[in-house]
Design an enzyme around this catalytic site. Structure first.
Site, short mmCIF file in Angstrom:
data_model
loop_
_atom_site.label_atom_id
_atom_site.label_comp_id
_atom_site.label_asym_id
_atom_site.label_seq_id
_atom_site.Cartn_x
_atom_site.Cartn_y
_atom_site.Cartn_z
N TYR A 81 -4.26 16.24 -7.07
CA TYR A 81 -3.76 15.31 -8.10
C TYR A 81 -2.57 15.92 -8.85
O TYR A 81 -1.50 15.30 -8.97
CB TYR A 81 -4.88 14.93 -9.08
CG TYR A 81 -4.38 13.99 -10.15
CD1 TYR A 81 -4.07 12.66 -9.84
CD2 TYR A 81 -4.15 14.41 -11.46
CE1 TYR A 81 -3.56 11.79 -10.78
CE2 TYR A 81 -3.65 13.55 -12.43
CZ TYR A 81 -3.35 12.23 -12.08
OH TYR A 81 -2.84 11.37 -13.02
N LYS A 95 1.52 14.91 -9.09
CA LYS A 95 2.20 14.54 -10.35
C LYS A 95 3.37 15.48 -10.65
O LYS A 95 4.37 15.05 -11.24
CB LYS A 95 1.19 14.53 -11.50
CG LYS A 95 0.18 13.42 -11.39
CD LYS A 95 0.81 12.07 -11.73
CE LYS A 95 0.52 11.00 -10.73
NZ LYS A 95 1.18 9.73 -11.01
N ASP A 154 0.88 -1.18 0.00
CA ASP A 154 0.00 0.00 0.00
C ASP A 154 0.91 1.22 0.00
O ASP A 154 1.59 1.49 0.99
CB ASP A 154 -0.88 -0.05 1.26
CG ASP A 154 -1.81 1.16 1.36
OD1 ASP A 154 -1.56 2.18 0.70
OD2 ASP A 154 -2.79 1.06 2.12
N1 LIG Z 1 -4.90 6.90 -17.23
C1 LIG Z 1 -4.37 8.05 -17.61
O1 LIG Z 1 -4.74 8.64 -18.65
C2 LIG Z 1 -3.27 8.66 -16.80
C3 LIG Z 1 -2.75 9.90 -17.21
C4 LIG Z 1 -1.65 10.43 -16.52
C5 LIG Z 1 -1.09 9.75 -15.47
N2 LIG Z 1 -1.65 8.55 -15.07
C6 LIG Z 1 -1.02 7.89 -13.93
O2 LIG Z 1 -0.88 6.50 -14.19
C7 LIG Z 1 -0.96 5.75 -12.97
C8 LIG Z 1 -1.97 4.64 -13.13
O3 LIG Z 1 -3.19 5.19 -13.59
P1 LIG Z 1 -4.38 4.28 -14.13
O4 LIG Z 1 -5.09 5.06 -15.17
O5 LIG Z 1 -3.91 2.91 -14.44
O6 LIG Z 1 -5.31 4.25 -12.84
P2 LIG Z 1 -6.24 3.09 -12.25
O7 LIG Z 1 -6.79 2.25 -13.36
O8 LIG Z 1 -7.17 3.79 -11.34
O9 LIG Z 1 -5.25 2.18 -11.44
C9 LIG Z 1 -4.59 2.70 -10.33
C10 LIG Z 1 -3.84 1.61 -9.62
O10 LIG Z 1 -3.20 2.19 -8.49
C11 LIG Z 1 -3.58 1.44 -7.35
N3 LIG Z 1 -3.56 2.16 -6.09
C12 LIG Z 1 -4.29 3.25 -5.72
N4 LIG Z 1 -4.01 3.57 -4.44
C13 LIG Z 1 -3.06 2.69 -4.01
C14 LIG Z 1 -2.36 2.49 -2.79
N5 LIG Z 1 -2.57 3.25 -1.71
N6 LIG Z 1 -1.45 1.48 -2.72
C15 LIG Z 1 -1.23 0.68 -3.78
N7 LIG Z 1 -1.89 0.79 -4.94
C16 LIG Z 1 -2.79 1.79 -5.05
C17 LIG Z 1 -4.97 0.91 -7.67
O11 LIG Z 1 -5.29 -0.15 -6.80
P3 LIG Z 1 -6.78 -0.33 -6.18
O12 LIG Z 1 -7.53 -1.13 -7.19
O13 LIG Z 1 -6.53 -1.03 -4.90
O14 LIG Z 1 -7.36 1.05 -6.01
C18 LIG Z 1 -4.75 0.50 -9.12
O15 LIG Z 1 -4.10 -0.74 -9.18
C19 LIG Z 1 -1.32 6.77 -11.88
O16 LIG Z 1 -0.14 7.13 -11.21
C20 LIG Z 1 -1.87 7.95 -12.68
O17 LIG Z 1 -1.67 9.18 -12.02
C21 LIG Z 1 -2.71 8.00 -15.70
#
Ligand SMILES: NC(=O)c1ccc[n+]([C@@H]2O[C@H](COP(=O)([O-])OP(=O)(O)OC[C@H]3O[C@@H](n4cnc5c(N)ncnc54)[C@H](OP(=O)(O)O)[C@@H]3O)[C@@H](O)[C@H]2O)c1
Length: 319
Positions: free
Chosen positions: A179, A183, A77
């Protein structure tokens, strides 16, 4: 491999390499694990919830023949510094570490400010501070392999370039600000880590990647990993021209982690900004400011009570 010849669907052979990915049970983290395993790597899938983590591991086994015997799971976590330390110790003693993808993140922060049991603002703790602690704890194993760290940035830092003078937003919390600041922090820390690693002569590189705009409704449905409602599919598909799947969003992250030609301090993202093939990109101005980065670094050291072991890491002999 020449930079313009990179094919995200034909990765170099990663047999014998072992990578740890945070937030592997869903989204970009899950697809990064799939891509690494397909290329022959071992992965340590990590997550905070054991059921979601086993569901993701089962999905990976269903979808990827090569997964047999190559997938470990570990509870981690990132919002909890105790969990970070325990997971790092376990990962470091159970095999080599060739790279760490610092991916986990809260992408939809709470409307009201919340704090962790350690008393730290939740979004900063989860997205930035926990990863700062984890990377520091894994520096020695990474130095043994000449490994890599990859941090997750975001286009949001260009849209709203907030200077995180108050990283925990004691004043003026909003979900968006929390957020974006987190970042700005992860990206700045990623570049600052690379500067400090080079200065100390440590054979670990630190890079940053962003996935453009990658959304669940444009991503393959996978039981236990990505099950969007019909309404979400419909709404997300309306944004088709400027979005991509999380499977493709993982491409720049994986390239930053494994491309033999990638270098510390680089920033990777999709070719067409929000979507497309992975390539070197230009990070937002605020994340390139070394003063902001140094201030964040010291803040993280104080708040997490973690000092990266640069001197020891510089003396580690590469295997
Ligand atoms: N998608 C985009 O367009 C986008 C754009 C820019 C940056 N990002 C970055 O990419 C990364 C992943 O994004 P995503 O789109 O894949 O998001 P996502 O589908 O919401 O997945 C997020 C992941 O992070 C985990 N997580 C959240 N809180 C946590 C904690 N306290 N400890 C461990 N794991 C935790 C979630 O686990 P749970 O299922 O347990 O919540 C999930 O596995 C993030 O850092 C996000 O800021 C994404």
């Amino acid at each position: 491999m020449a930079r313009d010849a990179w094919d995200p669907q034909q990765l170099p052979d990663l047999t014998g390499r072992r990578y740890l990915v945070t937030g592997s049970n869903a989204g970009l983290g899950y697809f990064s694990c799939e891509q690494l395993v397909r290329a022959g790597a071992r992965v340590v899938m990590t997550g905070r919830n054991p059921n979601r983590l086993s569901a993701a591991r089962a999905a990976l086994h269903r979808r990827v023949d090569e997964a047999e015997g190559r997938v470990e799971t570990l509870i981690l976590d990132t919002s909890n510094l105790g969990s970070v330390r325990a997971a790092a110790a376990s990962a470091a003693t159970s095999g080599p570490v060739h790279g760490v993808l610092l991916n986990a993140g809260i992408t939809h922060p709470p409307k009201q400010r919340e704090t962790t049991p350690d008393g730290i603002e939740l979004v900063f703790a989860t997205n930035a501070l926990g990863h700062f602690g984890l990377a520091g704890e894994l520096l020695l194993p990474l130095a043994k392999t000449g490994g890599r760290l990859v941090w997750l940035g975001s286009l949001s830092t260009t849209i709203s370039p907030y200077d995180p003078v108050d990283p925990q937003l004691v004043e003026g919390y909003t979900a968006w600000r929390a957020y974006v600041q987190s970042k700005v922090a992860t990206t700045s820390l990623g570049f600052e880590a690379d500067r400090r690693l080079r200065a100390a002569g440590v054979s670990v590189s630190s890079l940053v990647a962003h996935p453009g705009y990658s959304i669940g409704g444009r991503t393959p449905g996978i039981q236990g990993v990505n099950q969007p409602s019909r309404l979400k599919r419909f709404a997300d598909n309306l944004q088709g021209p400027m979005t991509q799947s999380k499977e493709h969003g993982a491409w720049p992250l994986v390239r930053a982690l494994i491309d033999p030609d990638a270098e510390g301090g680089q920033f990777y993202g999709p070719q067409r900004l929000t979507r497309g093939a992975p390539q070197v990109a230009r990070p937002s101005k605020i994340t390139r400011d070394p003063e902001i980065a140094a201030r964040l670094w010291e803040f993280c050291e104080r708040t997490a009570r973690v000092q990266w072991p640069f001197e020891k890491a510089a003396k580690v002999r590469r295997r």
